[in-house]
Design a protein around this motif. Sequence first.
Motif, PDB file in Angstrom:
ATOM      1  N   ARG A  17       3.140   0.231   8.580  1.00  0.00           N
ATOM      2  CA  ARG A  17       3.370   1.596   8.077  1.00  0.00           C
ATOM      3  C   ARG A  17       3.373   1.650   6.556  1.00  0.00           C
ATOM      4  NH1 ARG A  17       7.562   1.673  12.383  1.00  0.00           N
ATOM      5  NH2 ARG A  17       6.619   2.813  14.110  1.00  0.00           N
ATOM      6  N   ALA A  18       3.816   0.579   5.914  1.00  0.00           N
ATOM      7  CA  ALA A  18       3.926   0.565   4.449  1.00  0.00           C
ATOM      8  C   ALA A  18       2.581   0.375   3.752  1.00  0.00           C
ATOM      9  CB  ALA A  18       4.888  -0.541   4.015  1.00  0.00           C
ATOM     10  N   ALA A  19       1.609  -0.190   4.445  1.00  0.00           N
ATOM     11  CA  ALA A  19       0.309  -0.479   3.833  1.00  0.00           C
ATOM     12  C   ALA A  19      -0.501   0.801   3.661  1.00  0.00           C
ATOM     13  CB  ALA A  19      -0.459  -1.464   4.700  1.00  0.00           C
ATOM     14  N   TYR A  20      -1.272   0.858   2.565  1.00  0.00           N
ATOM     15  CA  TYR A  20      -2.189   1.970   2.386  1.00  0.00           C
ATOM     16  C   TYR A  20      -3.399   1.714   3.275  1.00  0.00           C
ATOM     17  CZ  TYR A  20      -5.590   5.187   0.556  1.00  0.00           C
ATOM     18  OH  TYR A  20      -6.537   6.181   0.449  1.00  0.00           O
ATOM     19  N   ALA A  21      -3.492   2.469   4.326  1.00  0.00           N
ATOM     20  CA  ALA A  21      -4.600   2.348   5.269  1.00  0.00           C
ATOM     21  C   ALA A  21      -4.803   3.728   5.891  1.00  0.00           C
ATOM     22  CB  ALA A  21      -4.283   1.297   6.323  1.00  0.00           C
ATOM     23  N   PRO A  22      -5.552   4.593   5.202  1.00  0.00           N
ATOM     24  CA  PRO A  22      -5.659   5.988   5.642  1.00  0.00           C
ATOM     25  C   PRO A  22      -6.265   6.179   7.037  1.00  0.00           C
ATOM     26  CG  PRO A  22      -7.220   5.526   3.886  1.00  0.00           C
ATOM     27  CD  PRO A  22      -6.336   4.323   4.015  1.00  0.00           C
ATOM     28  N   THR A  23      -6.995   5.198   7.529  1.00  0.00           N
ATOM     29  CA  THR A  23      -7.579   5.341   8.862  1.00  0.00           C
ATOM     30  C   THR A  23      -6.821   4.520   9.901  1.00  0.00           C
ATOM     31  OG1 THR A  23      -9.150   3.559   8.432  1.00  0.00           O
ATOM     32  CG2 THR A  23      -9.885   5.814   7.937  1.00  0.00           C
ATOM     33  N   ARG A  24      -5.662   4.031   9.541  1.00  0.00           N
ATOM     34  CA  ARG A  24      -4.859   3.174  10.426  1.00  0.00           C
ATOM     35  C   ARG A  24      -4.307   3.962  11.615  1.00  0.00           C
ATOM     36  NH1 ARG A  24      -0.032   2.358   7.401  1.00  0.00           N
ATOM     37  NH2 ARG A  24       0.261   4.464   8.067  1.00  0.00           N
ATOM     38  N   ALA A  70      -4.538  -4.974   3.472  1.00  0.00           N
ATOM     39  CA  ALA A  70      -5.024  -4.747   2.116  1.00  0.00           C
ATOM     40  C   ALA A  70      -6.491  -5.159   1.985  1.00  0.00           C
ATOM     41  CB  ALA A  70      -4.174  -5.521   1.114  1.00  0.00           C
ATOM     42  N   THR A  74     -11.279   0.598   4.136  1.00  0.00           N
ATOM     43  CA  THR A  74     -10.503   1.812   4.359  1.00  0.00           C
ATOM     44  C   THR A  74     -11.365   2.997   4.774  1.00  0.00           C
ATOM     45  OG1 THR A  74     -10.597   2.375   2.020  1.00  0.00           O
ATOM     46  CG2 THR A  74      -8.665   1.144   2.779  1.00  0.00           C
TER      47      THR A  74
END
Length: 75
Positions: A17-24, A70, A74
Amino acid sequence: VVVTDGAGADELRAAARAAYAPTRLLVGPWAAAAVLADKPAAARARAYVCRGPVCALPVDDPAALAAALAAAPTD
């Protein structure tokens, strides 16, 4: 990201949840059986970073999961 049940699952989900991953998309034991089919439960939770139907090898360390996210594209 698929996170299996087991010790450390909450920490892995928090790292995802903390990672920047807009398509996660984060799934867990509540996912359809087809999603979990090749991801067996173990004493320690594991996280799989998937792109479409292909998943990377599992990790069980939140820092390793953060690094994998990371490094993932993305788009």
